[in-house]
Design a protein around this motif. Structure first.
Motif, PDB file in Angstrom:
ATOM      1  N   TYR A 204      37.931 -31.651  -5.778  1.00 38.59           N
ATOM      2  CA  TYR A 204      37.347 -30.390  -6.224  1.00 38.59           C
ATOM      3  C   TYR A 204      38.310 -29.630  -7.146  1.00 38.59           C
ATOM      4  O   TYR A 204      37.877 -28.951  -8.073  1.00 38.59           O
ATOM      5  N   TYR A 205      39.603 -29.743  -6.837  1.00 40.94           N
ATOM      6  CA  TYR A 205      40.603 -28.965  -7.574  1.00 40.94           C
ATOM      7  C   TYR A 205      40.551 -29.278  -9.070  1.00 40.94           C
ATOM      8  O   TYR A 205      40.360 -28.388  -9.899  1.00 40.94           O
ATOM      9  N   ASN A 206      40.711 -30.542  -9.428  1.00 41.52           N
ATOM     10  CA  ASN A 206      40.768 -30.892 -10.845  1.00 41.52           C
ATOM     11  C   ASN A 206      39.398 -30.835 -11.521  1.00 41.52           C
ATOM     12  O   ASN A 206      39.308 -30.574 -12.723  1.00 41.52           O
ATOM     13  N   ALA A 207      38.339 -31.079 -10.743  1.00 39.26           N
ATOM     14  CA  ALA A 207      36.999 -30.937 -11.305  1.00 39.26           C
ATOM     15  C   ALA A 207      36.750 -29.490 -11.720  1.00 39.26           C
ATOM     16  O   ALA A 207      36.123 -29.215 -12.757  1.00 39.26           O
ATOM     17  N   ALA A 208      37.252 -28.555 -10.920  1.00 39.16           N
ATOM     18  CA  ALA A 208      37.103 -27.132 -11.250  1.00 39.16           C
ATOM     19  C   ALA A 208      38.070 -26.693 -12.337  1.00 39.16           C
ATOM     20  O   ALA A 208      37.724 -25.891 -13.220  1.00 39.16           O
ATOM     21  N   MET A 209      39.293 -27.220 -12.316  1.00 40.52           N
ATOM     22  CA  MET A 209      40.290 -26.833 -13.314  1.00 40.52           C
ATOM     23  C   MET A 209      39.847 -27.188 -14.725  1.00 40.52           C
ATOM     24  O   MET A 209      40.224 -26.513 -15.693  1.00 40.52           O
ATOM     25  N   GLU A 210      39.052 -28.223 -14.855  1.00 37.31           N
ATOM     26  CA  GLU A 210      38.508 -28.579 -16.164  1.00 37.31           C
ATOM     27  C   GLU A 210      37.716 -27.407 -16.744  1.00 37.31           C
ATOM     28  O   GLU A 210      37.778 -27.118 -17.943  1.00 37.31           O
ATOM     29  N   ILE A 211      36.996 -26.697 -15.884  1.00 36.58           N
ATOM     30  CA  ILE A 211      36.216 -25.534 -16.323  1.00 36.58           C
ATOM     31  C   ILE A 211      37.135 -24.368 -16.637  1.00 36.58           C
ATOM     32  O   ILE A 211      36.950 -23.664 -17.639  1.00 36.58           O
ATOM     33  N   TYR A 212      38.127 -24.141 -15.796  1.00 36.03           N
ATOM     34  CA  TYR A 212      39.034 -23.011 -16.016  1.00 36.03           C
ATOM     35  C   TYR A 212      39.875 -23.191 -17.283  1.00 36.03           C
ATOM     36  O   TYR A 212      40.237 -22.207 -17.925  1.00 36.03           O
ATOM     37  N   ARG A 213      40.163 -24.434 -17.620  1.00 37.84           N
ATOM     38  CA  ARG A 213      40.940 -24.685 -18.840  1.00 37.84           C
ATOM     39  C   ARG A 213      40.085 -24.557 -20.098  1.00 37.84           C
ATOM     40  O   ARG A 213      40.568 -24.130 -21.142  1.00 37.84           O
ATOM     41  N   PHE A 214      38.814 -24.942 -19.992  1.00 38.90           N
ATOM     42  CA  PHE A 214      37.944 -24.956 -21.169  1.00 38.90           C
ATOM     43  C   PHE A 214      36.586 -24.317 -20.878  1.00 38.90           C
ATOM     44  O   PHE A 214      35.542 -24.970 -20.970  1.00 38.90           O
ATOM     45  N   PRO A 215      36.565 -23.045 -20.497  1.00 36.12           N
ATOM     46  CA  PRO A 215      35.290 -22.428 -20.114  1.00 36.12           C
ATOM     47  C   PRO A 215      34.251 -22.408 -21.227  1.00 36.12           C
ATOM     48  O   PRO A 215      33.057 -22.652 -20.980  1.00 36.12           O
ATOM     49  N   TYR A 216      34.670 -22.133 -22.454  1.00 32.99           N
ATOM     50  CA  TYR A 216      33.709 -22.023 -23.550  1.00 32.99           C
ATOM     51  C   TYR A 216      33.092 -23.376 -23.883  1.00 32.99           C
ATOM     52  O   TYR A 216      31.941 -23.453 -24.327  1.00 32.99           O
ATOM     53  N   LYS A 217      33.826 -24.447 -23.658  1.00 36.56           N
ATOM     54  CA  LYS A 217      33.311 -25.802 -23.892  1.00 36.56           C
ATOM     55  C   LYS A 217      32.085 -26.063 -23.030  1.00 36.56           C
ATOM     56  O   LYS A 217      31.168 -26.797 -23.432  1.00 36.56           O
ATOM     57  N   TYR A 218      32.045 -25.450 -21.857  1.00 36.87           N
ATOM     58  CA  TYR A 218      30.944 -25.665 -20.926  1.00 36.87           C
ATOM     59  C   TYR A 218      29.925 -24.526 -20.933  1.00 36.87           C
ATOM     60  O   TYR A 218      29.063 -24.451 -20.058  1.00 36.87           O
ATOM     61  N   GLY A 219      30.030 -23.647 -21.895  1.00 38.91           N
ATOM     62  CA  GLY A 219      29.033 -22.590 -22.041  1.00 38.91           C
ATOM     63  C   GLY A 219      29.304 -21.316 -21.273  1.00 38.91           C
ATOM     64  O   GLY A 219      28.436 -20.435 -21.208  1.00 38.91           O
ATOM     65  N   PHE A 220      30.512 -21.175 -20.711  1.00 37.38           N
ATOM     66  CA  PHE A 220      30.832 -19.965 -19.954  1.00 37.38           C
ATOM     67  C   PHE A 220      31.418 -18.922 -20.907  1.00 37.38           C
ATOM     68  O   PHE A 220      32.631 -18.690 -20.951  1.00 37.38           O
ATOM     69  N   THR A 221      30.535 -18.294 -21.641  1.00 38.52           N
ATOM     70  CA  THR A 221      30.945 -17.370 -22.703  1.00 38.52           C
ATOM     71  C   THR A 221      31.519 -16.070 -22.177  1.00 38.52           C
ATOM     72  O   THR A 221      32.130 -15.302 -22.926  1.00 38.52           O
ATOM     73  N   ASN A 222      31.321 -15.787 -20.892  1.00 36.95           N
ATOM     74  CA  ASN A 222      31.929 -14.604 -20.287  1.00 36.95           C
ATOM     75  C   ASN A 222      33.233 -14.949 -19.576  1.00 36.95           C
ATOM     76  O   ASN A 222      33.739 -14.171 -18.768  1.00 36.95           O
ATOM     77  N   GLY A 223      33.751 -16.105 -19.894  1.00 32.96           N
ATOM     78  CA  GLY A 223      35.041 -16.502 -19.345  1.00 32.96           C
ATOM     79  C   GLY A 223      34.933 -17.099 -17.957  1.00 32.96           C
ATOM     80  O   GLY A 223      33.863 -17.179 -17.365  1.00 32.96           O
ATOM     81  N   ALA A 224      36.078 -17.500 -17.419  1.00 35.06           N
ATOM     82  CA  ALA A 224      36.098 -18.212 -16.142  1.00 35.06           C
ATOM     83  C   ALA A 224      36.538 -17.358 -14.964  1.00 35.06           C
ATOM     84  O   ALA A 224      36.357 -17.753 -13.823  1.00 35.06           O
ATOM     85  N   LEU A 225      37.107 -16.184 -15.216  1.00 30.96           N
ATOM     86  CA  LEU A 225      37.770 -15.459 -14.136  1.00 30.96           C
ATOM     87  C   LEU A 225      37.001 -14.247 -13.616  1.00 30.96           C
ATOM     88  O   LEU A 225      37.239 -13.812 -12.491  1.00 30.96           O
ATOM     89  N   LYS A 226      36.110 -13.692 -14.396  1.00 30.81           N
ATOM     90  CA  LYS A 226      35.362 -12.516 -13.950  1.00 30.81           C
ATOM     91  C   LYS A 226      34.151 -12.920 -13.115  1.00 30.81           C
ATOM     92  O   LYS A 226      33.477 -13.898 -13.407  1.00 30.81           O
ATOM     93  N   ALA A 227      33.892 -12.132 -12.073  1.00 28.96           N
ATOM     94  CA  ALA A 227      32.739 -12.396 -11.216  1.00 28.96           C
ATOM     95  C   ALA A 227      31.472 -11.816 -11.832  1.00 28.96           C
ATOM     96  O   ALA A 227      31.505 -10.772 -12.484  1.00 28.96           O
TER      97      ALA A 227
END
Length: 305
Positions: free
Chosen positions: A209-232
């Motif tokens: 789970y750790y590295n699968a999630a870190m992929e998103i935290y490193r590249f949030p915009y690549k996966y469509g998370f335009t509001n970033g990875a850290l804000k709820a």
């Protein structure tokens, strides 16, 4: 949770909870799978946590309680001991993710991380003990997830936002807390290898789970998370949209308009969009292709094969 997204991704029906109220049809449904998990549950029993000043405000259904439910339900699902052993041997068993709440409660209540670290070997031993029990009962295929990168959690970032904290310059995550999660995961993997060595005929897969999630935290915009990875998405005021005094779902809580553009849902749990990507990473490995009909490439699950 990631498990639900993974089940959907594989085209399997959602697994009903053991504690559902469904009359006499429960056991018929349970033959397709049962979910013994409980929101807020810990791996360790209250008798271990409470003397250390850690009180679970949500449930006392620890991992041992969930294992007891599993054993309790077997006669109604598969009959006698011999039939159940065969049934368990043909089943895919997901053990966790469990243990995160053992750490969440004390850390979010301000307990020093050094005091919480002593719980890790106890948590891992409890998980391994459960796995050994399941193998004794006939389990042949188990998936055991590790912990998420909690240093990227909006709740942790809010509560542990201190001047002397070190942040990852690429992700903005708390370095010390992610190292803590990695400590848990490395010890879990070490212990899983020992179990594999003792039971070479059992397939035990570690779900990363750790590295699968870190992929998103490193590249949030690549996966469509335009509001970033850290804000709820759902929470309150503050740098990370988290207010410890306001829970998601309360009248005073704020909710974003586009949850799929956020990684974090409520500061602890992720959004469905984030879990969906994590699931794709986890269930697209060569090791797991031997267990399911999906055939894609990626990393995330490691096993004894």
């Amino acid at each position: 949770m990631a498990a639900s997204s993974s089940i959907s991704l594989l085209g399997l029906p959602l697994i009903p909870p053991f504690l559902q109220d469904n009359g006499n049809n429960n056991m018929v449904t349970f033959k397709q799978g049962v979910n013994y998990a409980v929101a807020g549950a810990t791996a360790l029993d209250p008798s271990v946590l409470e003397p250390r000043g850690i009180v679970n405000p949500m449930t006392n259904a620890s991992l041992a309680v969930q294992l007891a439910w599993f054993k309790q339900s077997l006669p109604s699902i598969c009959g006698n001991t011999s039939s159940c052993r065969d049934f368990i041997g043909r089943s895919l068993i997901l053990v966790g993710e469990i243990g995160g709440n053992d750490y969440n409660y004390p850390i979010l209540w301000g307990q020093p991380i050094e005091e919480v670290e002593v719980l890790v070997p106890l948590v891992i031993d409890t998980i391994i003990s459960t796995i050994n029990d399941l193998i004794e009962m006939g389990a042949k295929t188990l998936v055991v997830p590790g912990n998420f990168p909690v240093g990227c959690s909006a709740s942790y970032l809010t509560v542990c936002d201190l001047e002397n904290e070190e942040y990852d310059p690429k992700t903005g995550c708390l370095v010390r807390l992610n190292q803590f999660a990695e400590y848990h995961n490395k010890l879990l993997q070490t212990k899983l290898k020992q179990v594999r060595d003792l039971h070479p005929d059992v397939n035990i897969f570690y779900a990363d789970y750790y590295n699968a999630a870190m992929e998103i935290y490193r590249f949030p915009y690549k996966y469509g998370f335009t509001n970033g990875a850290l804000k709820a998405c759902c929470g309150g005021e503050g740098r990370y949209n988290v207010d410890p005094t306001v829970q998601c779902g309360e009248v005073s809580a704020t909710v974003c308009d586009e949850p799929d553009t956020y990684v974090s849902w409520d500061g602890i749990h992720l959004t469905e969009a984030a879990y969906r990507i994590i699931s794709k990473n986890l269930f697209s490995t060569p090791q797991f292709n031997s267990l399911c009909s999906t055939s894609t490439s990626g990393v995330g699950l490691s096993g004894s094969m």
